[in-house]
Design a protein around this motif. Sequence first.
Motif, PDB file in Angstrom:
ATOM      1  N   TYR A  35       0.853  -1.183   0.000  1.00 28.30           N
ATOM      2  CA  TYR A  35       0.000   0.000   0.000  1.00 28.30           C
ATOM      3  C   TYR A  35       0.887   1.231   0.000  1.00 28.30           C
ATOM      4  O   TYR A  35       1.754   1.381   0.855  1.00 28.30           O
ATOM      5  CB  TYR A  35      -0.911  -0.017   1.233  1.00 28.30           C
ATOM      6  N   ASP A  36       0.664   2.096  -0.987  1.00 33.49           N
ATOM      7  CA  ASP A  36       1.496   3.298  -1.111  1.00 33.49           C
ATOM      8  C   ASP A  36       0.764   4.570  -0.659  1.00 33.49           C
ATOM      9  O   ASP A  36       1.225   5.680  -0.923  1.00 33.49           O
ATOM     10  CB  ASP A  36       1.998   3.462  -2.545  1.00 33.49           C
ATOM     11  N   GLY A  37      -0.353   4.394   0.036  1.00 32.56           N
ATOM     12  CA  GLY A  37      -1.129   5.534   0.492  1.00 32.56           C
ATOM     13  C   GLY A  37      -2.263   5.891  -0.455  1.00 32.56           C
ATOM     14  O   GLY A  37      -3.138   6.680  -0.107  1.00 32.56           O
ATOM     15  N   ARG A  38      -2.230   5.313  -1.656  1.00 29.25           N
ATOM     16  CA  ARG A  38      -3.282   5.559  -2.644  1.00 29.25           C
ATOM     17  C   ARG A  38      -3.822   4.255  -3.217  1.00 29.25           C
ATOM     18  O   ARG A  38      -5.001   4.124  -3.471  1.00 29.25           O
ATOM     19  CB  ARG A  38      -2.733   6.406  -3.805  1.00 29.25           C
ATOM     20  N   LYS A  39      -2.937   3.323  -3.449  1.00 29.21           N
ATOM     21  CA  LYS A  39      -3.299   2.119  -4.186  1.00 29.21           C
ATOM     22  C   LYS A  39      -2.797   0.864  -3.460  1.00 29.21           C
ATOM     23  O   LYS A  39      -1.692   0.859  -2.909  1.00 29.21           O
ATOM     24  CB  LYS A  39      -2.662   2.205  -5.577  1.00 29.21           C
ATOM     25  N   PHE A  40      -3.625  -0.180  -3.514  1.00 33.56           N
ATOM     26  CA  PHE A  40      -3.255  -1.482  -2.964  1.00 33.56           C
ATOM     27  C   PHE A  40      -2.822  -2.387  -4.112  1.00 33.56           C
ATOM     28  O   PHE A  40      -3.499  -2.453  -5.140  1.00 33.56           O
ATOM     29  CB  PHE A  40      -4.448  -2.136  -2.251  1.00 33.56           C
ATOM     30  N   THR A  41      -1.731  -3.086  -3.910  1.00 35.05           N
ATOM     31  CA  THR A  41      -1.254  -4.050  -4.894  1.00 35.05           C
ATOM     32  C   THR A  41      -1.116  -5.405  -4.206  1.00 35.05           C
ATOM     33  O   THR A  41      -0.384  -5.513  -3.210  1.00 35.05           O
ATOM     34  CB  THR A  41       0.112  -3.623  -5.463  1.00 35.05           C
ATOM     35  N   PRO A  42      -1.801  -6.435  -4.702  1.00 36.68           N
ATOM     36  CA  PRO A  42      -1.659  -7.754  -4.070  1.00 36.68           C
ATOM     37  C   PRO A  42      -0.283  -8.343  -4.349  1.00 36.68           C
ATOM     38  O   PRO A  42       0.234  -8.238  -5.461  1.00 36.68           O
ATOM     39  CB  PRO A  42      -2.763  -8.577  -4.736  1.00 36.68           C
ATOM     40  N   ILE A  43       0.306  -8.936  -3.337  1.00 37.76           N
ATOM     41  CA  ILE A  43       1.594  -9.615  -3.484  1.00 37.76           C
ATOM     42  C   ILE A  43       1.382 -11.119  -3.470  1.00 37.76           C
ATOM     43  O   ILE A  43       1.846 -11.829  -4.352  1.00 37.76           O
ATOM     44  CB  ILE A  43       2.577  -9.185  -2.371  1.00 37.76           C
ATOM     45  N   GLN A  44       0.659 -11.596  -2.466  1.00 39.32           N
ATOM     46  CA  GLN A  44       0.400 -13.034  -2.326  1.00 39.32           C
ATOM     47  C   GLN A  44      -0.794 -13.212  -1.400  1.00 39.32           C
ATOM     48  O   GLN A  44      -0.980 -12.429  -0.474  1.00 39.32           O
ATOM     49  CB  GLN A  44       1.624 -13.729  -1.731  1.00 39.32           C
ATOM     50  N   TYR A  45      -1.573 -14.247  -1.639  1.00 35.46           N
ATOM     51  CA  TYR A  45      -2.655 -14.582  -0.724  1.00 35.46           C
ATOM     52  C   TYR A  45      -2.931 -16.067  -0.829  1.00 35.46           C
ATOM     53  O   TYR A  45      -2.554 -16.721  -1.790  1.00 35.46           O
ATOM     54  CB  TYR A  45      -3.922 -13.760  -1.002  1.00 35.46           C
ATOM     55  N   GLY A  46      -3.565 -16.573   0.211  1.00 31.99           N
ATOM     56  CA  GLY A  46      -3.874 -17.999   0.243  1.00 31.99           C
ATOM     57  C   GLY A  46      -4.298 -18.401   1.637  1.00 31.99           C
ATOM     58  O   GLY A  46      -4.820 -17.586   2.404  1.00 31.99           O
ATOM     59  N   ALA A  47      -4.037 -19.647   1.967  1.00 30.87           N
ATOM     60  CA  ALA A  47      -4.429 -20.156   3.278  1.00 30.87           C
ATOM     61  C   ALA A  47      -3.385 -21.122   3.798  1.00 30.87           C
ATOM     62  O   ALA A  47      -2.795 -21.897   3.038  1.00 30.87           O
ATOM     63  CB  ALA A  47      -5.781 -20.855   3.196  1.00 30.87           C
ATOM     64  N   ILE A  48      -3.149 -21.020   5.075  1.00 35.20           N
ATOM     65  CA  ILE A  48      -2.375 -22.014   5.804  1.00 35.20           C
ATOM     66  C   ILE A  48      -3.395 -23.031   6.281  1.00 35.20           C
ATOM     67  O   ILE A  48      -4.426 -22.654   6.847  1.00 35.20           O
ATOM     68  CB  ILE A  48      -1.657 -21.381   7.008  1.00 35.20           C
ATOM     69  N   THR A  49      -3.136 -24.298   6.034  1.00 36.59           N
ATOM     70  CA  THR A  49      -4.056 -25.334   6.511  1.00 36.59           C
ATOM     71  C   THR A  49      -3.318 -26.266   7.459  1.00 36.59           C
ATOM     72  O   THR A  49      -2.117 -26.495   7.310  1.00 36.59           O
ATOM     73  CB  THR A  49      -4.650 -26.147   5.344  1.00 36.59           C
ATOM     74  N   THR A  50      -4.051 -26.764   8.429  1.00 36.52           N
ATOM     75  CA  THR A  50      -3.480 -27.733   9.354  1.00 36.52           C
ATOM     76  C   THR A  50      -4.190 -29.068   9.144  1.00 36.52           C
ATOM     77  O   THR A  50      -5.311 -29.120   8.631  1.00 36.52           O
ATOM     78  CB  THR A  50      -3.622 -27.272  10.815  1.00 36.52           C
ATOM     79  N   GLN A  51      -3.534 -30.108   9.560  1.00 35.34           N
ATOM     80  CA  GLN A  51      -4.019 -31.461   9.305  1.00 35.34           C
ATOM     81  C   GLN A  51      -5.253 -31.783  10.141  1.00 35.34           C
ATOM     82  O   GLN A  51      -5.204 -31.784  11.377  1.00 35.34           O
ATOM     83  CB  GLN A  51      -2.920 -32.470   9.602  1.00 35.34           C
ATOM     84  N   ILE A  52      -6.343 -32.048   9.452  1.00 39.59           N
ATOM     85  CA  ILE A  52      -7.596 -32.416  10.116  1.00 39.59           C
ATOM     86  C   ILE A  52      -7.378 -33.704  10.898  1.00 39.59           C
ATOM     87  O   ILE A  52      -6.766 -34.647  10.412  1.00 39.59           O
ATOM     88  CB  ILE A  52      -8.721 -32.601   9.084  1.00 39.59           C
ATOM     89  N   GLY A  53      -7.864 -33.718  12.121  1.00 37.96           N
ATOM     90  CA  GLY A  53      -7.771 -34.909  12.960  1.00 37.96           C
ATOM     91  C   GLY A  53      -6.501 -34.987  13.778  1.00 37.96           C
ATOM     92  O   GLY A  53      -6.402 -35.815  14.686  1.00 37.96           O
ATOM     93  N   ALA A  54      -5.517 -34.144  13.471  1.00 38.61           N
ATOM     94  CA  ALA A  54      -4.276 -34.133  14.255  1.00 38.61           C
ATOM     95  C   ALA A  54      -4.567 -33.518  15.621  1.00 38.61           C
ATOM     96  O   ALA A  54      -5.476 -32.693  15.765  1.00 38.61           O
ATOM     97  CB  ALA A  54      -3.198 -33.338  13.523  1.00 38.61           C
ATOM     98  N   PRO A  55      -3.799 -33.900  16.639  1.00 36.10           N
ATOM     99  CA  PRO A  55      -3.993 -33.278  17.956  1.00 36.10           C
ATOM    100  C   PRO A  55      -3.799 -31.756  17.859  1.00 36.10           C
ATOM    101  O   PRO A  55      -2.987 -31.269  17.068  1.00 36.10           O
ATOM    102  CB  PRO A  55      -2.890 -33.909  18.816  1.00 36.10           C
ATOM    103  N   MET A  56      -4.552 -31.035  18.664  1.00 33.08           N
ATOM    104  CA  MET A  56      -4.546 -29.576  18.590  1.00 33.08           C
ATOM    105  C   MET A  56      -3.145 -28.991  18.760  1.00 33.08           C
ATOM    106  O   MET A  56      -2.781 -28.052  18.053  1.00 33.08           O
ATOM    107  CB  MET A  56      -5.508 -28.995  19.630  1.00 33.08           C
ATOM    108  N   HIS A  57      -2.366 -29.527  19.670  1.00 36.28           N
ATOM    109  CA  HIS A  57      -1.035 -28.951  19.895  1.00 36.28           C
ATOM    110  C   HIS A  57      -0.153 -29.079  18.652  1.00 36.28           C
ATOM    111  O   HIS A  57       0.638 -28.188  18.348  1.00 36.28           O
ATOM    112  CB  HIS A  57      -0.345 -29.562  21.129  1.00 36.28           C
ATOM    113  N   LEU A  58      -0.335 -30.137  17.879  1.00 34.65           N
ATOM    114  CA  LEU A  58       0.445 -30.296  16.648  1.00 34.65           C
ATOM    115  C   LEU A  58      -0.064 -29.352  15.552  1.00 34.65           C
ATOM    116  O   LEU A  58       0.722 -28.826  14.759  1.00 34.65           O
ATOM    117  CB  LEU A  58       0.411 -31.744  16.175  1.00 34.65           C
ATOM    118  N   ARG A  59      -1.364 -29.146  15.528  1.00 36.12           N
ATOM    119  CA  ARG A  59      -1.928 -28.187  14.561  1.00 36.12           C
ATOM    120  C   ARG A  59      -1.424 -26.778  14.854  1.00 36.12           C
ATOM    121  O   ARG A  59      -1.099 -26.011  13.942  1.00 36.12           O
ATOM    122  CB  ARG A  59      -3.452 -28.232  14.596  1.00 36.12           C
TER     123      ARG A  59
END
Length: 163
Positions: free
Chosen positions: A20-44
């Motif tokens: 962001y340059d104060g006038r315009k937004f430029t996307p650099i990267q986007y997505g999602a971090i995913t954790t393993q379904i069913g894994a214990p919470m502390h490992l996720r």
Amino acid sequence: MVILGIDPGYGTIGYGVVRYDGRKFTPIQYGAITTQIGAPMHLRLCELYDDLCTLIDTFHPEAAAVEELFFNQNITTGIQVAQARGVILLALAQKGLHPVSYTPSQVKQSVVGYGKADKHQMMEMTRIMLGLAKVPRPDDAADALAVAICHGHASRSALYTQK
């Protein structure tokens, strides 16, 4: 300014990196971090922490914004998301960032101009503001980009009030 926006979760954590340059937004990267379904919470949580630290080391954001939690019904899910949000805040702090939190209505007001805008309006306005051909997917990534946009607007307002 490079801004990292985060939509917290524990299974899918949306992220969006914009310039962001104060006038315009430029996307650099986007997505999602995913954790393993069913894994214990502390490992996720460990997986979330490691992936987020890698993301920060890759893009070197100067600012970070995280959406506040909002949940109505499922207290168990709310607690798990709150645990993940704590890990997100820890990773950001350990990387020298000072995350700012925004409520969903603050994000909607900043991006759409209406604090009770629906999800479709938010996603479409995020697409338009970033000059993207399609709405970002997954939804969590679009939400994170909106959080980053909100922070850009808020930081610009803060600069004007400091003058």
